[in-house]
Design an enzyme around this catalytic site. Structure first.
Site, PDB file in Angstrom:
ATOM      1  N   GLU A 254       0.815  -1.220   0.000  1.00  0.00           N
ATOM      2  CA  GLU A 254       0.000   0.000   0.000  1.00  0.00           C
ATOM      3  C   GLU A 254       0.851   1.275   0.000  1.00  0.00           C
ATOM      4  OE1 GLU A 254      -2.915  -0.332   3.103  1.00  0.00           O
ATOM      5  OE2 GLU A 254      -3.729  -2.208   2.313  1.00  0.00           O
TER       6      GLU A 254
ATOM      7  N   GLU B 118      -5.082  -9.924  -0.781  1.00  0.00           N
ATOM      8  CA  GLU B 118      -5.695 -10.273   0.501  1.00  0.00           C
ATOM      9  C   GLU B 118      -7.146  -9.825   0.528  1.00  0.00           C
ATOM     10  OE1 GLU B 118      -4.547  -7.253   3.843  1.00  0.00           O
ATOM     11  OE2 GLU B 118      -2.679  -7.730   2.783  1.00  0.00           O
TER      12      GLU B 118
END
Length: 460
Positions: free
Chosen positions: A123, A268
């Protein structure tokens, strides 16, 4: 439109047939995140043995500890290893660091340990750290160059994991676009990934969408449960779950930048089974519903409206609970398994066990009085095709409507929809809302069975 509907239905049935060629004891699209932020983890060998006993075929590590990589040697499990965000500055500035990493953490174990990808950071593009963002691509390029030098460039892919926040717009899915503030950075990153045939890794969490809009309708949409669905005003596609909508928004964003052929991998996704009393959404039932229905959806190979007929590689979050994670209490409770190897909730991940959310094939019995769920008169083939995709995506046995099946003839969308809609209704609990299908279905007391095609009912 009619031709497209028939083609869509035919393609779906073909892919449904092809899925039977895959082993029931493996699900090549399914992976799991193996986080280790806990003081109550089982031994490494116990974890390896646990994964070998499941249908999970991939594991994502958040680091690259040699002992962990070695432990998965000769297991057949595909491994994703990774760099922390803190490693990026050194990787970007010193190619020798990447070369040494590849030598020590990849070449020392490959191919016995089947490393398929290296993630550089997590991220990063939504971190707000402009310096780190500027260093991401150089770091990835140095890792790629090191792999190329080791003749592993085409075998081990280099990527980075993104949050859904890289999109400035995600609804409707057809309008998905990347944050314009990422501009040239995102374009250069995608050019690199396209040139190296590397996947775009994203972390969609319908749980957070529900958390932001906690209504019963949103929950059903997020959990793959029966709901009215949402029609994309941009292309007319109907979405029956949030996961597909989020993934297709990413696909649209890639397409808008000219990179529609880059593979999407879900790095995920999951749902917490516990949390603080003031948190909305975490529960054992919700976690079981989301993960179980997601697995069934992937297993069906229905795909998404924009990417039909395929299962996206998806890494569930996570293998175990992690009591050392910070933030909301729910962050600690995503584990699929307990430290003793037992399941937190059963979604059929263990080999040689049937997914409890997947009904067994009904045994044909003589026709008897009961209630059956069938399409309403006048419902379009487009709507019925959506019903077929939804019902089969929930894990019911749609084999009878495949070529050669007892209910394949007559080979029409309406006939096939009638069978699977009824089977879903009977399997889901025979409640009136199980025979809704966005108000395209109705209950009847007339048995629609014919010939060898048996429509089960509650009295059968």
């Amino acid at each position: 439109m009619a031709a497209n509907v028939q083609t869509s239905s035919l393609l779906f049935l073909v892919f449904l047939l092809l899925q039977n060629f895959y082993s029931a004891n493996s699900q090549s699209f399914l992976g799991v995140n193996y986080g280790q932020l806990s003081d109550n983890l089982p031994s490494l060998q116990a974890t390896v043995n646990l994964l070998k006993s499941t249908t999970i075929q991939k594991v994502r590590l958040f680091g690259a500890e040699p002992a962990v990589i070695k432990a998965f040697a000769n297991t057949g499990v595909e491994i994703v290893i990774g760099f922390d965000n803190g490693d990026i500055p050194t990787l970007a500035s010193n190619p020798n660091v990447a070369s040494q990493f590849v030598k020590s953490n990849v070449m020392s174990f490959y191919p016995a340990s089947n490393i398929i990808a290296i993630t550089v950071g997590n991220e990063v593009l939504t971190s707000g750290d402009q310096k780190l963002i500027s260093q991401l691509l150089p770091a990835m390029q140095n890792v790629q160059n090191a792999l190329n030098a080791a003749s592993l460039g085409g075998k081990v892919k280099v990527s980075t994991v993104h949050a859904m926040a890289v999109l400035s717009q995600s609804y409707p899915p057809s309008s998905g676009v990347f944050n314009p503030g990422l501009g040239d950075t995102m374009k250069a990153l995608l050019q690199f990934q396209s040139a190296n045939d590397a996947p775009f890794m994203i972390s969609p969490y319908p749980y957070f969408a529900y958390k932001n809009q906690p209504t019963p309708d949103t929950l059903a949409f997020c959990l793959f449960q029966p709901n009215a669905g949402q029609v994309d005003s941009g292309n007319g596609h109907k979405y029956t779950n949030m996961f597909d909508a989020q993934v297709d928004a990413v696909h649209s964003a890639l397409n808008a930048m000219g990179f529609k052929d880059i593979e999407i991998v879900v790095a995920e996704t999951g749902w917490p089974h516990g949390g603080d009393s003031n948190e909305v959404g975490p529960s054992l039932d919700n976690a079981k519903a989301y993960v179980g229905n997601l697995i069934n959806h992937l297993k069906s190979k229905v795909g998404t409206p924009l990417m039909p007929g395929k299962s996206i590689d998806t890494y569930l979050f996570s293998l175990y609970d992690e009591d050392k994670k910070t933030g909301a209490s729910s962050e600690k409770y995503f584990g699929l398994f307990k430290p003793d190897g037992s399941t937190t909730y059963d979604v059929g991940l263990l080999k040689n066990t049937q997914n409890p959310t997947t009904p067994a094939t009904p045994t044909p019995t003589p026709k008897a009085a009961g209630s059956w769920c069938v399409p309403k008169p006048g419902v379009s083939d487009d709507q019925l095709t959506g019903n077929i995709n939804y019902a089969c995506g929930q894990g019911i046995d749609c084999g009878p409507i495949q070529p050669g099946g007892a209910c394949f003839e007559p080979n029409t969308v309406k006939a096939h929809a009638a069978y699977v809609m009824n089977l879903y209704y009977q399997s889901a609990g025979r409640n009136s809302w199980n025979c809704d299908f966005s108000q395209t279905a109705t209950l009847t007391n007339t048995n629609p069975s014919y010939g060898a095609c048996n429509f089960p009912s509650g009295s059968n």
